[in-house]
Design an enzyme around this catalytic site. Structure first.
Site, PDB file in Angstrom:
ATOM      1  N   GLU A  96      -5.099  -8.738   1.038  1.00  0.00           N
ATOM      2  CA  GLU A  96      -5.747  -8.429   2.307  1.00  0.00           C
ATOM      3  C   GLU A  96      -7.234  -8.243   2.086  1.00  0.00           C
ATOM      4  OE1 GLU A  96      -4.349  -5.042   4.581  1.00  0.00           O
ATOM      5  OE2 GLU A  96      -2.264  -5.615   4.250  1.00  0.00           O
ATOM      6  N   GLU A 138       0.797  -1.219   0.000  1.00  0.00           N
ATOM      7  CA  GLU A 138       0.000   0.000   0.000  1.00  0.00           C
ATOM      8  C   GLU A 138       0.832   1.273   0.000  1.00  0.00           C
ATOM      9  OE1 GLU A 138      -2.938  -0.078   3.084  1.00  0.00           O
ATOM     10  OE2 GLU A 138      -3.964  -1.801   2.251  1.00  0.00           O
TER      11      GLU A 138
HETATM   12  C1  PNW Z   1      -4.146  -1.799   5.613  1.00  0.00           C
HETATM   13  N1  PNW Z   1      -6.898   4.020   5.165  1.00  0.00           N
HETATM   14  O1  PNW Z   1      -4.044  -0.541   6.181  1.00  0.00           O
HETATM   15  C2  PNW Z   1      -2.802  -2.386   5.969  1.00  0.00           C
HETATM   16  O2  PNW Z   1      -2.101  -2.987   4.932  1.00  0.00           O
HETATM   17  C3  PNW Z   1      -2.815  -3.196   7.209  1.00  0.00           C
HETATM   18  O3  PNW Z   1      -1.549  -3.142   7.807  1.00  0.00           O
HETATM   19  C4  PNW Z   1      -3.932  -2.739   8.117  1.00  0.00           C
HETATM   20  O4  PNW Z   1      -3.884  -3.338   9.369  1.00  0.00           O
HETATM   21  C5  PNW Z   1      -5.240  -3.023   7.400  1.00  0.00           C
HETATM   22  O5  PNW Z   1      -5.266  -2.421   6.125  1.00  0.00           O
HETATM   23  C6  PNW Z   1      -6.474  -2.605   8.160  1.00  0.00           C
HETATM   24  O6  PNW Z   1      -6.494  -1.211   8.336  1.00  0.00           O
HETATM   25  C7  PNW Z   1      -4.813   0.545   5.886  1.00  0.00           C
HETATM   26  O7  PNW Z   1      -6.946   4.888   6.057  1.00  0.00           O
HETATM   27  C8  PNW Z   1      -4.804   1.564   6.818  1.00  0.00           C
HETATM   28  O8  PNW Z   1      -7.452   4.162   4.046  1.00  0.00           O
HETATM   29  C9  PNW Z   1      -5.481   2.714   6.570  1.00  0.00           C
HETATM   30  C10 PNW Z   1      -6.179   2.847   5.386  1.00  0.00           C
HETATM   31  C11 PNW Z   1      -6.204   1.830   4.446  1.00  0.00           C
HETATM   32  C12 PNW Z   1      -5.506   0.676   4.706  1.00  0.00           C
END
Ligand code: PNW
Length: 474
Positions: free
Chosen positions: A376, A172
């Protein structure tokens, strides 16, 4: 309103790879052990006001010390793959120079432990724990970081490059760039749109350089990939298409186009011209970024709905990001993010499995020759622990429903011709959920943060049955 996606019995076949995912800083703990250097997330989480409740990854799930127990757990659930990330500051404590043998040895044992149990290793090189020393020299706003990343990739590839099945360069990069340097919600917590766009380019460059370096050293013919959190953008009303173009540009095309087509989207460069002149893109960079990849990793959780703000009333910005004073969307100030209809997870993210089907089909149409993997998907809910008579139980029916609907969506995409190779449920266990600390639980296995005991939730047993039977359980 979309079809409900609550199917059962759908058959995924023998070759589909069912696994689960974690990330180093979220589970390992042991942040000062065996020569590990500090990362930007150590610094950020120890800065008051940045993470919920002052939580840090100092101990996390203590996976670093419990790796054998966790491997046995994966085997009991029947996982066929395990997506983990490697902590750069364990391998190079200051981000450059000599490899730290103890750090390499840890991942060596992890990979051997997986293979001994018949579980395929899917290794991510960067899931956000940048060595702090590199941040002090500019972090992802500096192109030196891209070249340092390629060196790090080479070191890891030389050590593990005979056994890893799938290499993922970055997890990401949208989050690393826009939440790290634009909105301030993630480490290093900067709030500067120009820095965020420079970070986008240096992350893209890092990806290309790392794929090239890995290809030179690996020996077992693995697959190379990148994991993106592509945004599924729904337009609203007459200005929806314009707003969607801008958000898809900043979130999706600014990564996909250079990596898979060797170009930056001209409209994104125009939209952001007042923020940056893009002079960080040097001659030859796009060729370096445009390396062949074997797989696109897709992280999917929910959707957004957008339109252009007409300048009257309060602008709606229900994009689910914590407001830390900056913006995750440089050059797109005019876009409104509307409140999505429910239901929601504990993150406040709307549940919409049709978004996953649409995303997979759209990627397949754009890049028909590149297979896909869900790297994921999963959900945080407010789990309750109950006394099951013979021990604690978590009856997480909402998570099972969420997973059922998203596996159904993935299956529908496959039925429409999408070459989807596997699915890595986020997450194997409850863990440090970044800015939300330990307040959000995504695991299919519960972690008791007092005792560090692992308790498989009902969703883990449901998933084990899906893996065993290849069919969505009834
Ligand atoms: C992803 N947003 O994180 C990550 O790859 C993981 O490490 C995380 O635990 C999981 O999704 C759940 O959140 C994100 O704010 C964190 O858009 C924030 C965002 C998107 C993905």
């Amino acid at each position: 309103q979309s079809a409900d996606y609550r199917d059962s019995g759908l058959d995924f076949g023998r070759d589909f790879v069912f696994g689960s995912a974690t990330a180093s800083y979220q589970i390992e703990g042991a942040v000062a052990e065996d020569g590990r250097g500090p990362s930007i997330w150590d610094t950020f989480s120890h800065t008051p006001g940045k993470v919920w409740n002052g939580d840090t990854g100092d101990v996390a799930c203590d996976h670093y010390h419990r790796v054998e127990e966790d491997l046995d757990l994966m085997q009991r659930l029947g996982l066929e793959s395990y997506r983990f990330s490697i902590a750069w500051p364990r391998i190079q404590p200051t981000g450059t120079g000599e490899a730290n043998e103890a750090g390499l040895a840890f991942y060596d044992r992890l990979v051997d432990g997986l293979l001994a149990r018949g579980i395929r290793p899917i290794a991510t090189l960067y899931h956000w724990d940048l060595p702090q020393a590199l941040e002090d020299a500019g972090g992802w706003t500096s192109r030196d970081t891209s070249f340092a990343f390629a060196e790090y990739a080479r070191i890891v590839g030389e050590r593990l490059g005979d056994r890893v099945s799938v290499w993922t360069t970055l997890n990401e990069p949208w989050c690393s760039a826009y939440l790290g340097y634009g909105s301030g919600a993630h480490a290093p917590g900067h709030t500067d749109g120009a820095e965020a766009l420079a970070a986008v380019h240096h992350l893209n460059l890092a990806h290309g350089l790392a794929v090239r370096a890995l290809r030179e050293v690996v020996t077992n013919d693995p697959e190379f990939s990148i994991t993106l959190n592509l945004h599924v953008v729904r337009p609203d009303g007459p200005t929806g298409a314009e707003a969607a173009r801008r958000i898809e540009g900043l979130a999706n095309r600014v990564f996909l186009d250079p990596m898979l087509r060797g170009t930056y989207p001209a409209d994104v460069m125009e939209d952001t011209a007042a923020v940056t002149d893009w002079s960080f893109v040097h001659d030859g960079d796009l060729e370096l970024i445009h390396q062949p990849v074997d797989l696109i990793g897709v992280n999917y959780y929910s959707t957004v709905t957008v339109r252009m703000w007409d300048g009257s009333g309060e602008k709606v910005v229900a994009d689910g990001h914590k407001d830390m004073g900056g913006t995750a969307w440089p050059g797109a100030d005019g876009v409104e993010f509307l409140q999505q209809p429910g239901p929601y997870t504990a993150m406040g993210w709307n549940i919409d499995p049709s978004g996953l089907e649409d995303l997979l089909v759209s990627l397949h149409e754009q890049f028909p020759d590149t297979p896909l993997m869900v790297t994921e998907n999963g959900a945080a809910f407010d789990d309750e622990v109950v006394d099951g008579g013979d021990g604690p139980r978590v009856h997480d029916a909402e998570r099972i429903d969420y997973l059922r609907r998203h596996f159904t969506a993935a299956h529908r995409a496959m039925a429409r011709g999408v070459d989807l190779r596997g699915y890595q449920v986020w997450s194997l266990m409850d863990n440090f959920e970044w800015g939300y600390g330990y307040s959000k639980r995504f695991g299919i296995v519960r972690v008791d943060y007092e005792t560090l005991e692992r308790i498989p939730k009902d969703s883990a047993l449901w998933y084990a049955e899906l893996i065993r039977t290849r069919r969505i359980p009834g």
